[in-house]
Design an enzyme around this catalytic site. Sequence first.
Site, PDB file in Angstrom:
ATOM      1  N   ARG A 158      -1.821  -6.348  -8.461  1.00 35.55           N
ATOM      2  CA  ARG A 158      -0.845  -7.388  -8.142  1.00 35.55           C
ATOM      3  C   ARG A 158      -0.788  -8.460  -9.211  1.00 35.55           C
ATOM      4  NH1 ARG A 158      -3.625  -8.341  -2.437  1.00 35.55           N
ATOM      5  NH2 ARG A 158      -5.285  -8.321  -3.931  1.00 35.55           N
ATOM      6  N   SER A 206      -3.465  -7.523   2.790  1.00 36.00           N
ATOM      7  CA  SER A 206      -3.718  -7.370   4.221  1.00 36.00           C
ATOM      8  C   SER A 206      -4.253  -8.667   4.820  1.00 36.00           C
ATOM      9  CB  SER A 206      -4.721  -6.240   4.469  1.00 36.00           C
ATOM     10  OG  SER A 206      -4.186  -5.001   4.088  1.00 36.00           O
ATOM     11  N   HIS A 237       0.831  -1.199   0.000  1.00 38.43           N
ATOM     12  CA  HIS A 237       0.000   0.000   0.000  1.00 38.43           C
ATOM     13  C   HIS A 237       0.871   1.256   0.000  1.00 38.43           C
ATOM     14  CE1 HIS A 237      -3.229  -2.533   2.198  1.00 38.43           C
ATOM     15  NE2 HIS A 237      -3.658  -2.347   0.957  1.00 38.43           N
ATOM     16  N   LYS A 258     -18.556  -5.494   6.978  1.00 32.99           N
ATOM     17  CA  LYS A 258     -17.313  -6.181   7.336  1.00 32.99           C
ATOM     18  C   LYS A 258     -16.787  -5.672   8.670  1.00 32.99           C
ATOM     19  CE  LYS A 258     -15.477  -7.272   2.762  1.00 32.99           C
ATOM     20  NZ  LYS A 258     -14.327  -7.091   1.872  1.00 32.99           N
TER      21      LYS A 258
END
Length: 162
Positions: free
Chosen positions: A90, A127, A17, A41
Amino acid sequence: MTRAVCPGSYDPPTNGHLDIIERAAALFDEVVVAVMINKTKRGLFTVDERLALLAETAAHLPNVRVDSWHGLLVDYCAQHDVQAIVKGLRAVSDFDYELQMAQMNQGLTGVETMFMPTKPLNSFLSSSLVKEVATYGGDVAHLLPPTVHKRLLARLAENQGA
């Protein structure tokens, strides 16, 4: 003034990040790191804790500020005169999802999305994966800013005692 937003959950912020934030800060006059709030969440860290961690880890970047938002990212962009969304990619699987989001966002408000490929060192980093490895005692110190690593270990220890 050109503004960009780097949205994410940042639970917790990783070196991946931070790399994207630093690179965006070199391209735009102002970069907002936006912690996106998803009420469905439950994160390991509260939104306020994530904001504090991000402010601390990005303190060396004078044109970066942190904020939070609940709702559509394009609404945040419109309300804060943000011209671009910056997203790190990614893998190809990230691109498939992010392309659809970028096209929707552009169609809704005209805001553009810039994709930055992660550095190979960070290509596997998420994460969720960091939290999982750390939960089982794996060493994740090299994947996180030092202050984030310290807070992660403390939070995991708190949760084990609870």
